[in-house]
Design an enzyme around this catalytic site. Structure first.
Site, PDB file in Angstrom:
ATOM      1  N   ASP A  10      27.212  14.649 -24.178  1.00  0.00           N
ATOM      2  CA  ASP A  10      26.232  13.654 -24.608  1.00  0.00           C
ATOM      3  C   ASP A  10      25.994  12.719 -23.420  1.00  0.00           C
ATOM      4  O   ASP A  10      26.741  12.755 -22.427  1.00  0.00           O
ATOM      5  CB  ASP A  10      26.783  12.901 -25.812  1.00  0.00           C
ATOM      6  CG  ASP A  10      25.886  11.763 -26.247  1.00  0.00           C
ATOM      7  OD1 ASP A  10      24.678  11.984 -26.393  1.00  0.00           O
ATOM      8  OD2 ASP A  10      26.410  10.647 -26.425  1.00  0.00           O
ATOM      9  N   ASP A  12      24.203   8.881 -23.588  1.00  0.00           N
ATOM     10  CA  ASP A  12      24.440   7.475 -23.929  1.00  0.00           C
ATOM     11  C   ASP A  12      25.789   7.300 -24.614  1.00  0.00           C
ATOM     12  O   ASP A  12      26.095   7.993 -25.585  1.00  0.00           O
ATOM     13  CB  ASP A  12      23.344   6.986 -24.890  1.00  0.00           C
ATOM     14  CG  ASP A  12      22.025   6.719 -24.184  1.00  0.00           C
ATOM     15  OD1 ASP A  12      21.969   5.776 -23.385  1.00  0.00           O
ATOM     16  OD2 ASP A  12      21.061   7.458 -24.436  1.00  0.00           O
ATOM     17  N   ASP A 167      30.140  10.485 -28.523  1.00  0.00           N
ATOM     18  CA  ASP A 167      30.622   9.179 -28.986  1.00  0.00           C
ATOM     19  C   ASP A 167      30.065   8.781 -30.342  1.00  0.00           C
ATOM     20  O   ASP A 167      30.550   7.840 -30.957  1.00  0.00           O
ATOM     21  CB  ASP A 167      30.273   8.081 -27.975  1.00  0.00           C
ATOM     22  CG  ASP A 167      28.779   7.770 -27.978  1.00  0.00           C
ATOM     23  OD1 ASP A 167      27.976   8.718 -27.865  1.00  0.00           O
ATOM     24  OD2 ASP A 167      28.419   6.596 -28.095  1.00  0.00           O
TER      25      ASP A 167
END
Length: 227
Positions: A10, A12, A167
């Site tokens: 991922d 961000d 996240d």
């Protein structure tokens, strides 16, 4: 012939901590309409979601044909706020590890392409990845597994010989649903929340000992990650 090992990241909150910039951009956008959200709401309902989902939920009174303009405004606010990018601890090390061993790298994100390219260039990682998968450019973004399945396909990889790093709740659900061993990044959400979403392990950053033990096993013996 065995599939090559691959890493799928991922962007961000995983390769760089940008949550404060996104949260701030949403606060400005909502503030223009006399609204606001808490950081908890951002983390549980916005972080990692696609813009079309976010706009439908937080601007139900705005006609849907105007949602893309709202999303564009928010992303422009985000990009204007990003003046310096720092990669997450250990990120450059794991990218070097991958490059030295011919390990494929994909970045899989729900961020718009303009954001993703800005961030990857700012982090100095744009020329170190093999493919960039943009959720909004697919029929379905995260939490659907399609973005991760697309990343695996483009890399010529299999879920059994890959690791994912996420996240957000939507990202973890997407990666785990694709059958990939998934590390939850403890950037914003607590350990148990990440595990409950489907993470196989939870780490603070890319310096974690459990991650490097696994990578050492990969380098020595071509392990398969079955989840």
């Amino acid at each position: 012939m065995q599939d090559k090992f691959s890493l799928l990241f991922d962007l961000d909150g995983t390769l760089a901590n940008t949550d404060e910039h996104h949260f701030g951009a949403f606060q400005v956008l909502l503030g223009e309409r006399g609204r606001s959200i808490s950081i908890e709401t951002y983390q549980s309902r916005i972080m990692g979601a696609t813009n079309d989902v976010i706009m439908r939920e937080f601007f139900p009174d705005v006609p849907e044909h105007l949602h893309p303009a709202l999303a564009d405004r928010k992303e422009a606010l985000f990009r204007a706020s990003v003046t310096h990018m720092e990669p997450a601890a250990g990120a450059l090390k794991i990218f070097e590890w991958a490059r030295s061993r011919g390990v494929g790298i994909a970045v899989v994100t729900n961020a718009p392409r303009a954001n993703a390219e800005l961030m990857l260039n700012g982090l100095g990682l744009a020329d170190r990845i093999d493919t960039l998968v943009i959720g909004d450019e697919l029929p379905r973004g995260k939490p659907d597994p399609l973005p991760y399945l697309t990343g695996l396909e483009r890399l010529g990889a299999s879920a059994e010989r890959a690791l994912a790093f996420e996240d957000s709740l939507s990202g973890i659900r997407a990666a785990s649903a694709a059958g990939i061993y998934t590390f939850g990044m403890r950037t914003a959400l607590p350990t148990q929340t990440l595990l409950d979403a489907g993470a196989n392990d939870v780490i603070d950053d890319f310096t974690a000992a459990s991650l490097w033990r696994m990578l050492d096993d990969v380098a020595q013996g071509a392990v398969s990650m079955r989840v």
